[in-house]
Design a protein around this motif. Structure first.
Motif, PDB file in Angstrom:
ATOM      1  N   ILE A 196       0.848  -1.184   0.000  1.00  9.91           N
ATOM      2  CA  ILE A 196       0.000   0.000   0.000  1.00  9.91           C
ATOM      3  C   ILE A 196       0.885   1.235   0.000  1.00  9.91           C
ATOM      4  CG2 ILE A 196      -1.784   1.283   1.236  1.00  9.91           C
ATOM      5  CD1 ILE A 196      -2.768  -1.300   2.409  1.00  9.91           C
ATOM      6  N   ILE A 221      -5.537   3.091   8.016  1.00 12.20           N
ATOM      7  CA  ILE A 221      -5.645   1.841   7.253  1.00 12.20           C
ATOM      8  C   ILE A 221      -5.283   0.657   8.138  1.00 12.20           C
ATOM      9  CG2 ILE A 221      -4.668   0.548   5.326  1.00 12.20           C
ATOM     10  CD1 ILE A 221      -4.307   3.286   3.903  1.00 12.20           C
ATOM     11  N   ALA A 281      -7.891  -7.347  -1.952  1.00  7.02           N
ATOM     12  CA  ALA A 281      -7.358  -6.004  -2.170  1.00  7.02           C
ATOM     13  C   ALA A 281      -8.470  -5.024  -2.554  1.00  7.02           C
ATOM     14  CB  ALA A 281      -6.281  -6.039  -3.249  1.00  7.02           C
ATOM     15  N   ALA A 282      -9.406  -5.494  -3.391  1.00 12.05           N
ATOM     16  CA  ALA A 282     -10.522  -4.631  -3.791  1.00 12.05           C
ATOM     17  C   ALA A 282     -11.400  -4.303  -2.584  1.00 12.05           C
ATOM     18  CB  ALA A 282     -11.338  -5.316  -4.880  1.00 12.05           C
ATOM     19  N   ARG A 285      -9.565  -1.744  -0.547  1.00 11.12           N
ATOM     20  CA  ARG A 285      -9.621  -0.447  -1.229  1.00 11.12           C
ATOM     21  C   ARG A 285     -10.976   0.210  -1.016  1.00 11.12           C
ATOM     22  NH1 ARG A 285      -9.007   3.697  -2.363  1.00 11.12           N
ATOM     23  NH2 ARG A 285      -7.914   4.800  -4.023  1.00 11.12           N
ATOM     24  N   ILE A 288     -11.202   1.600   2.536  1.00 11.83           N
ATOM     25  CA  ILE A 288     -10.409   2.831   2.662  1.00 11.83           C
ATOM     26  C   ILE A 288     -11.198   4.022   2.140  1.00 11.83           C
ATOM     27  CG2 ILE A 288      -8.362   4.019   1.757  1.00 11.83           C
ATOM     28  CD1 ILE A 288      -6.944   1.250   1.847  1.00 11.83           C
ATOM     29  N   SER A 289     -11.853   3.853   1.001  1.00 11.32           N
ATOM     30  CA  SER A 289     -12.645   4.941   0.427  1.00 11.32           C
ATOM     31  C   SER A 289     -13.877   5.238   1.273  1.00 11.32           C
ATOM     32  CB  SER A 289     -13.067   4.580  -0.999  1.00 11.32           C
ATOM     33  OG  SER A 289     -11.942   4.512  -1.842  1.00 11.32           O
ATOM     34  N   ASP A 294      -8.888   8.257   1.686  1.00 12.61           N
ATOM     35  CA  ASP A 294      -8.279   8.720   0.439  1.00 12.61           C
ATOM     36  C   ASP A 294      -9.032   9.933  -0.109  1.00 12.61           C
ATOM     37  OD1 ASP A 294     -10.559   7.297  -0.160  1.00 12.61           O
ATOM     38  OD2 ASP A 294      -9.746   6.411  -1.991  1.00 12.61           O
ATOM     39  N   VAL A 300      -4.235   6.849  -2.245  1.00 16.36           N
ATOM     40  CA  VAL A 300      -3.858   5.512  -1.785  1.00 16.36           C
ATOM     41  C   VAL A 300      -3.885   4.546  -2.958  1.00 16.36           C
ATOM     42  CG1 VAL A 300      -4.396   3.593  -0.232  1.00 16.36           C
ATOM     43  CG2 VAL A 300      -4.814   5.950   0.503  1.00 16.36           C
ATOM     44  N   GLU A 301      -2.825   3.756  -3.094  1.00 15.21           N
ATOM     45  CA  GLU A 301      -2.779   2.682  -4.082  1.00 15.21           C
ATOM     46  C   GLU A 301      -2.560   1.355  -3.352  1.00 15.21           C
ATOM     47  OE1 GLU A 301       0.150   3.368  -7.041  1.00 15.21           O
ATOM     48  OE2 GLU A 301      -0.827   5.182  -7.837  1.00 15.21           O
ATOM     49  N   VAL A 302      -3.345   0.350  -3.715  1.00 18.02           N
ATOM     50  CA  VAL A 302      -3.228  -0.990  -3.134  1.00 18.02           C
ATOM     51  C   VAL A 302      -2.872  -1.957  -4.259  1.00 18.02           C
ATOM     52  CG1 VAL A 302      -4.387  -2.822  -1.839  1.00 18.02           C
ATOM     53  CG2 VAL A 302      -4.975  -0.421  -1.404  1.00 18.02           C
TER      54      VAL A 302
END
Length: 396
Positions: A196, A221, A281-282, A285, A288-289, A294, A300-302
């Motif tokens: 991440i 996170i 991972a999805a 993500r 997180i949103s 983010d 943020v990139e996962v």
């Protein structure tokens, strides 16, 4: 298959030959990362050709060949034995050269002795013992040793294998010869790595509200991850329990007097057999949103950087019962269960549809990945005998 025929096969398994091959494999270093597997595979290739097997190799990357050695049988489905040629780096703390095999009081010491060059040698010995029977039509299908590269890191070898292999229907099952203390493991969780990367906005620490802290976002996170770990483990059950999270690495920041403009997390997520790392991972993500992490200057990139699938084979599957019967015949105390580690068997099960178990000599927790790694020659011999008996049960 008569008792006398089984006894004849077992009598052809030679402890000295197994110890010698294990030692030769140990003395062909194949550290991962930091080296290549070609020297160890060359030793295995020579042993398999000397035993009369049909051998093919395919270079997955320069100096990194997969090997497939086949003892031909009839036209029916066969038995696969799966292993890997790479070892973890030797590291410090050894009492002698880790790549000089030492045999003392029945224990063979050297990097890779238990994980898993001893298992490879046991498989070769079992197939060699079966060869005279196979030559006279005594096996209904082939026995095949598959040795992959890069198991200890990213699984490049097994990914290449399943990408090329289209004969899943031709195998009744697969034995992964990893060290289980000769317990029959019918299921493993999978493993995955997530990276991440978090980007914020730098500012003077005297006015932190002018910036956006990537470290604060990372902490939020981590809170999501910790809560999900606790939720999963509180509901754990069945053979494999539950998935787990572990935040293994944290880094970030520019300096003490600067609001952190960047941070990164390295995460291990253990997978249940029906889970996908990309789906996990999805999900993360999305959380997180949903939490608004983010936003307002935080990006943020996962990314999934490694995935090894899990598997679970039914307790009453013929492969499982044959392995238990073989070990019971050899008067070995065994049991059937799951494993906390992951292995290449998940790819074979998921992608090729081949039922898998893990069963091999030595103990992964007390002997592998540590200084003075060692394995008992008696355990190697027992594993070879067990593999031979399983082949006889399934193919004889």
């Amino acid at each position: 298959m008569t008792v006398s025929e089984s006894e004849a096969v077992l009598a052809r398994i030679c402890p000295n030959e197994i110890a010698a091959l294990t030692g030769a494999l140990v003395e062909a270093p194949s550290e991962n990362p930091g080296g290549t597997e070609e020297r160890a595979v060359a030793v295995l290739d020579n042993a398999c050709r000397g035993a009369g097997f049909t051998v093919t190799t395919h270079e997955v990357a320069p100096g990194r060949p997969n090997l497939i050695a086949t003892l031909p049988g009839g036209d029916g489905p066969g038995l696969m034995i799966l292993g890997h040629s790479d070892v973890v780096p030797a590291g410090p703390g050894w009492s002698a050269d880790p790549y000089q095999a030492r045999l003392v009081d029945g224990m063979l010491t050297g990097r890779g002795a238990v994980d898993m060059k001893g298992g490879l040698a046991a498989a070769v010995a079992a197939m060699s013992a079966l060869a005279p029977l196979a030559a006279h039509g005594g096996l209904s299908g082939p026995v095949q040793l598959v040795c992959t590269v890069d198991e200890e890191e990213h699984g490049a070898g097994v990914r290449d294998l399943v990408g090329r292999q289209d004969t899943a229907r031709d195998f009744l099952g697969c034995i992964v010869a990893e060290p289980t203390d000769l317990l029959v493991v019918r299921g493993c969780r999978g493993a995955s790595y997530l990276e991440i990367d978090i980007r914020g906005k730098a500012a003077h620490s005297g006015r932190p509200d002018d910036g956006r802290s990537a470290i604060y976002a990372a902490a939020s996170i981590i809170d999501i991850i910790r809560a999900d770990h606790e939720s999963m483990t509180s509901r754990a059950g069945g053979l494999l329990g539950s998935g787990t999270w572990n935040v293994g690495t944290v880094s970030g920041g520019q300096g003490i007097s600067v609001v952190a403009p960047m941070a990164s997390l390295g995460i291990d997520r253990r997978l249940m057999p029906d889970e996908s790392a990309h789906e996990v991972a999805a999900w993360l993500r999305g959380r997180i949103s949903a939490a608004g992490i983010d936003s307002d200057g935080i990006e943020v990139e996962v990314a999934v950087t490694m995935e090894m699938p899990g598997f679970e084979t039914a307790a009453d599957h013929r492969l499982v019962t044959a392995a238990v019967d073989a070990l019971t015949t050899l008067k070995v105390e065994t049991s059937v269960g799951g494993w906390t580690a992951a292995c290449d068997g998940g790819f074979v099960s998921r992608d090729l549809g081949i039922p898998a178990i893990v069963c091999g000599p030595g103990n992964i927790n007390t002997q592998a990945h540590q200084p003075d790694e060692s394995v008992a020659v008696d355990d190697l011999v027992t594993a070879a005998r067990a593999y031979a008996l399983v082949a006889l049960e399934l193919l004889g």
